[in-house]
Design a protein around this motif. Structure first.
Motif, PDB file in Angstrom:
ATOM      1  N   SER A  87      39.480  33.562  33.743  1.00  0.00           N
ATOM      2  CA  SER A  87      40.765  32.949  34.116  1.00  0.00           C
ATOM      3  C   SER A  87      41.141  31.891  33.080  1.00  0.00           C
ATOM      4  CB  SER A  87      40.656  32.319  35.512  1.00  0.00           C
ATOM      5  OG  SER A  87      40.312  33.286  36.471  1.00  0.00           O
ATOM      6  N   LEU A  88      41.719  32.334  31.966  1.00  0.00           N
ATOM      7  CA  LEU A  88      42.027  31.423  30.871  1.00  0.00           C
ATOM      8  C   LEU A  88      43.057  30.373  31.248  1.00  0.00           C
ATOM      9  CD1 LEU A  88      42.125  33.709  27.689  1.00  0.00           C
ATOM     10  CD2 LEU A  88      40.265  32.290  28.535  1.00  0.00           C
ATOM     11  N   GLU A  89      44.105  30.783  31.974  1.00  0.00           N
ATOM     12  CA  GLU A  89      45.152  29.839  32.339  1.00  0.00           C
ATOM     13  C   GLU A  89      44.600  28.717  33.219  1.00  0.00           C
ATOM     14  OE1 GLU A  89      48.167  29.806  31.159  1.00  0.00           O
ATOM     15  OE2 GLU A  89      47.872  31.652  30.013  1.00  0.00           O
ATOM     16  N   GLU A  90      43.822  29.103  34.241  1.00  0.00           N
ATOM     17  CA  GLU A  90      43.217  28.096  35.121  1.00  0.00           C
ATOM     18  C   GLU A  90      42.241  27.222  34.345  1.00  0.00           C
ATOM     19  OE1 GLU A  90      43.576  27.075  38.086  1.00  0.00           O
ATOM     20  OE2 GLU A  90      44.426  28.626  39.368  1.00  0.00           O
ATOM     21  N   GLY A  91      41.470  27.835  33.465  1.00  0.00           N
ATOM     22  CA  GLY A  91      40.508  27.078  32.679  1.00  0.00           C
ATOM     23  C   GLY A  91      41.183  26.042  31.802  1.00  0.00           C
ATOM     24  N   GLU A  92      42.245  26.445  31.134  1.00  0.00           N
ATOM     25  CA  GLU A  92      42.961  25.496  30.277  1.00  0.00           C
ATOM     26  C   GLU A  92      43.588  24.373  31.101  1.00  0.00           C
ATOM     27  OE1 GLU A  92      46.333  25.366  26.748  1.00  0.00           O
ATOM     28  OE2 GLU A  92      46.320  27.061  28.135  1.00  0.00           O
ATOM     29  N   ALA A  93      44.185  24.730  32.238  1.00  0.00           N
ATOM     30  CA  ALA A  93      44.836  23.716  33.070  1.00  0.00           C
ATOM     31  C   ALA A  93      43.842  22.669  33.547  1.00  0.00           C
ATOM     32  CB  ALA A  93      45.519  24.389  34.262  1.00  0.00           C
ATOM     33  N   ARG A  94      42.667  23.110  33.997  1.00  0.00           N
ATOM     34  CA  ARG A  94      41.671  22.161  34.484  1.00  0.00           C
ATOM     35  C   ARG A  94      41.107  21.329  33.330  1.00  0.00           C
ATOM     36  NH1 ARG A  94      43.767  24.693  37.851  1.00  0.00           N
ATOM     37  NH2 ARG A  94      45.202  23.001  37.379  1.00  0.00           N
ATOM     38  N   ALA A  95      40.951  21.947  32.160  1.00  0.00           N
ATOM     39  CA  ALA A  95      40.457  21.198  30.998  1.00  0.00           C
ATOM     40  C   ALA A  95      41.433  20.100  30.615  1.00  0.00           C
ATOM     41  CB  ALA A  95      40.227  22.145  29.829  1.00  0.00           C
ATOM     42  N   ARG A  96      42.720  20.399  30.679  1.00  0.00           N
ATOM     43  CA  ARG A  96      43.725  19.388  30.333  1.00  0.00           C
ATOM     44  C   ARG A  96      43.744  18.257  31.364  1.00  0.00           C
ATOM     45  NH1 ARG A  96      46.867  20.459  26.118  1.00  0.00           N
ATOM     46  NH2 ARG A  96      46.896  22.595  25.283  1.00  0.00           N
ATOM     47  N   GLU A  97      43.566  18.606  32.637  1.00  0.00           N
ATOM     48  CA  GLU A  97      43.469  17.569  33.665  1.00  0.00           C
ATOM     49  C   GLU A  97      42.270  16.661  33.390  1.00  0.00           C
ATOM     50  OE1 GLU A  97      43.625  18.773  37.780  1.00  0.00           O
ATOM     51  OE2 GLU A  97      44.924  20.462  37.292  1.00  0.00           O
ATOM     52  N   SER A  98      41.147  17.285  33.053  1.00  0.00           N
ATOM     53  CA  SER A  98      39.942  16.509  32.754  1.00  0.00           C
ATOM     54  C   SER A  98      40.168  15.602  31.548  1.00  0.00           C
ATOM     55  CB  SER A  98      38.773  17.464  32.474  1.00  0.00           C
ATOM     56  OG  SER A  98      37.630  16.736  32.067  1.00  0.00           O
ATOM     57  N   LEU A  99      40.799  16.132  30.505  1.00  0.00           N
ATOM     58  CA  LEU A  99      41.049  15.336  29.304  1.00  0.00           C
ATOM     59  C   LEU A  99      41.960  14.145  29.593  1.00  0.00           C
ATOM     60  CD1 LEU A  99      41.465  17.764  26.271  1.00  0.00           C
ATOM     61  CD2 LEU A  99      40.071  15.695  26.368  1.00  0.00           C
ATOM     62  N   ALA A 100      42.948  14.351  30.445  1.00  0.00           N
ATOM     63  CA  ALA A 100      43.852  13.236  30.784  1.00  0.00           C
ATOM     64  C   ALA A 100      43.068  12.103  31.446  1.00  0.00           C
ATOM     65  CB  ALA A 100      44.961  13.733  31.709  1.00  0.00           C
ATOM     66  N   ILE A 101      42.135  12.465  32.305  1.00  0.00           N
ATOM     67  CA  ILE A 101      41.323  11.448  32.986  1.00  0.00           C
ATOM     68  C   ILE A 101      40.364  10.772  32.010  1.00  0.00           C
ATOM     69  CG2 ILE A 101      39.470  11.112  34.674  1.00  0.00           C
ATOM     70  CD1 ILE A 101      40.848  13.251  36.401  1.00  0.00           C
ATOM     71  N   THR A 102      39.641  11.566  31.220  1.00  0.00           N
ATOM     72  CA  THR A 102      38.657  10.981  30.312  1.00  0.00           C
ATOM     73  C   THR A 102      39.330  10.135  29.226  1.00  0.00           C
ATOM     74  OG1 THR A 102      38.603  13.055  29.028  1.00  0.00           O
ATOM     75  CG2 THR A 102      36.932  12.766  30.734  1.00  0.00           C
ATOM     76  N   HIS A 103      40.543  10.519  28.829  1.00  0.00           N
ATOM     77  CA  HIS A 103      41.283   9.710  27.856  1.00  0.00           C
ATOM     78  C   HIS A 103      41.640   8.360  28.477  1.00  0.00           C
ATOM     79  CE1 HIS A 103      43.930   8.717  24.526  1.00  0.00           C
ATOM     80  NE2 HIS A 103      44.888   8.439  25.400  1.00  0.00           N
ATOM     81  N   ARG A 104      42.102   8.395  29.724  1.00  0.00           N
ATOM     82  CA  ARG A 104      42.482   7.158  30.414  1.00  0.00           C
ATOM     83  C   ARG A 104      41.280   6.238  30.608  1.00  0.00           C
ATOM     84  NH1 ARG A 104      44.487   9.415  34.590  1.00  0.00           N
ATOM     85  NH2 ARG A 104      43.078   8.803  36.275  1.00  0.00           N
ATOM     86  N   LEU A 105      40.113   6.832  30.865  1.00  0.00           N
ATOM     87  CA  LEU A 105      38.902   6.045  31.093  1.00  0.00           C
ATOM     88  C   LEU A 105      38.182   5.672  29.799  1.00  0.00           C
ATOM     89  CD1 LEU A 105      37.344   7.972  34.132  1.00  0.00           C
ATOM     90  CD2 LEU A 105      38.716   5.881  34.178  1.00  0.00           C
ATOM     91  N   ARG A 106      38.689   6.158  28.663  1.00  0.00           N
ATOM     92  CA  ARG A 106      38.015   5.958  27.370  1.00  0.00           C
ATOM     93  C   ARG A 106      36.594   6.520  27.401  1.00  0.00           C
ATOM     94  NH1 ARG A 106      41.107   2.753  24.144  1.00  0.00           N
ATOM     95  NH2 ARG A 106      42.706   1.482  25.178  1.00  0.00           N
ATOM     96  N   ASP A 107      36.465   7.657  28.046  1.00  0.00           N
ATOM     97  CA  ASP A 107      35.174   8.342  28.183  1.00  0.00           C
ATOM     98  C   ASP A 107      35.005   9.264  26.972  1.00  0.00           C
ATOM     99  OD1 ASP A 107      33.058  10.017  28.771  1.00  0.00           O
ATOM    100  OD2 ASP A 107      33.805  10.631  30.736  1.00  0.00           O
ATOM    101  N   ARG A 108      34.319   8.756  25.946  1.00  0.00           N
ATOM    102  CA  ARG A 108      34.223   9.504  24.692  1.00  0.00           C
ATOM    103  C   ARG A 108      33.509  10.846  24.821  1.00  0.00           C
ATOM    104  NH1 ARG A 108      30.374   9.758  21.031  1.00  0.00           N
ATOM    105  NH2 ARG A 108      30.876  10.214  18.860  1.00  0.00           N
TER     106      ARG A 108
END
Length: 217
Positions: free
Chosen positions: A155-176
């Protein structure tokens, strides 16, 4: 001044509780340092003290850590038994944050047992529980795990969507490390779509990073 017997017993309980917490913390440091056998010993001693004190929260935390350790050793049946016992305590005591962790780990165990579709349901529940508990850093990590599971099941579409959600959170938290992991997932998405140039650019952005930061995927 001679202390009353009740006060003496209370002091002993407090002392034992501090000891159990110290052993738990020391075990975690050992585990991170790669000394898994020593960590197992510290956690087992800590669990015995929490048991003797009737401290259910302390028991639940130790059961989960021992279960996670068993999972990494490949002892999946034992891992499931320990984590399920921890989850039962958290469920009974209505500990949402605790359940976010145990359900997520049960998802990882289910994944390692080869049932990735069932693992998706569990990790998705872990994400929702973490969001409810306000454990944003766990939510970000669980979303990354969910992204990998979706990719593994095609499920590439779902995988990409969840990865982008994760990146938005880790970017906000400065989680390198979390950001590196997320970019690695997006590189995989691009590669599986045949977008070689994009995949190369994404991977090139992280391949020189410290080996201490997990790339995964």
């Amino acid at each position: 001044m001679v202390r009353a017997p009740a006060q003496g017993r209370q002091d002993q309980v407090v002392s034992q509780s501090f000891l159990a917490q110290a052993l738990r913390a020391y075990g975690s440091v050992l585990y991170i340092g790669g000394r898994q056998a020593d960590a197992q010993e510290m956690w087992t001693r800590s669990l015995a003290i929490f048991d003797s004190l009737g401290d259910e929260h302390g028991r639940a935390v130790l059961l989960h850590r021992l279960g996670g350790s068993a999972m990494w050793r490949g002892e999946l049946a034992r891992a499931r038994e320990l984590v399920a016992a921890s989850d039962e305590i958290h469920r009974r005591t209505v500990d949402v944050w605790g359940r976010a962790q145990t359900i997520g780990t049960l998802g990882a165990i289910t994944r390692d047992e080869g049932n990735e579709r069932s693992a998706i349901d569990l990790v998705r529940e872990s994400v929702a529980l973490a969001r409810e508990a306000g454990a944003t850093w766990w939510e970000g990590g669980a979303l990354a795990e969910l992204a990998c599971l979706f990719l593994n099941t095609g499920s590439l579409e779902e995988g990409e969507a969840r990865a982008r959600e994760s990146l938005a959170i880790t970017h906000r938290l400065r989680d390198r490390p979390g950001r590196i992991f997320g970019v690695g997932i997006l590189a995989r998405v691009a590669a599986e779509r045949g977008q070689s140039e994009r995949a190369g650019r994404l991977w090139g952005a992280i391949e020189g990073e410290s080996p201490g930061a997990p790339l995964g995927g």
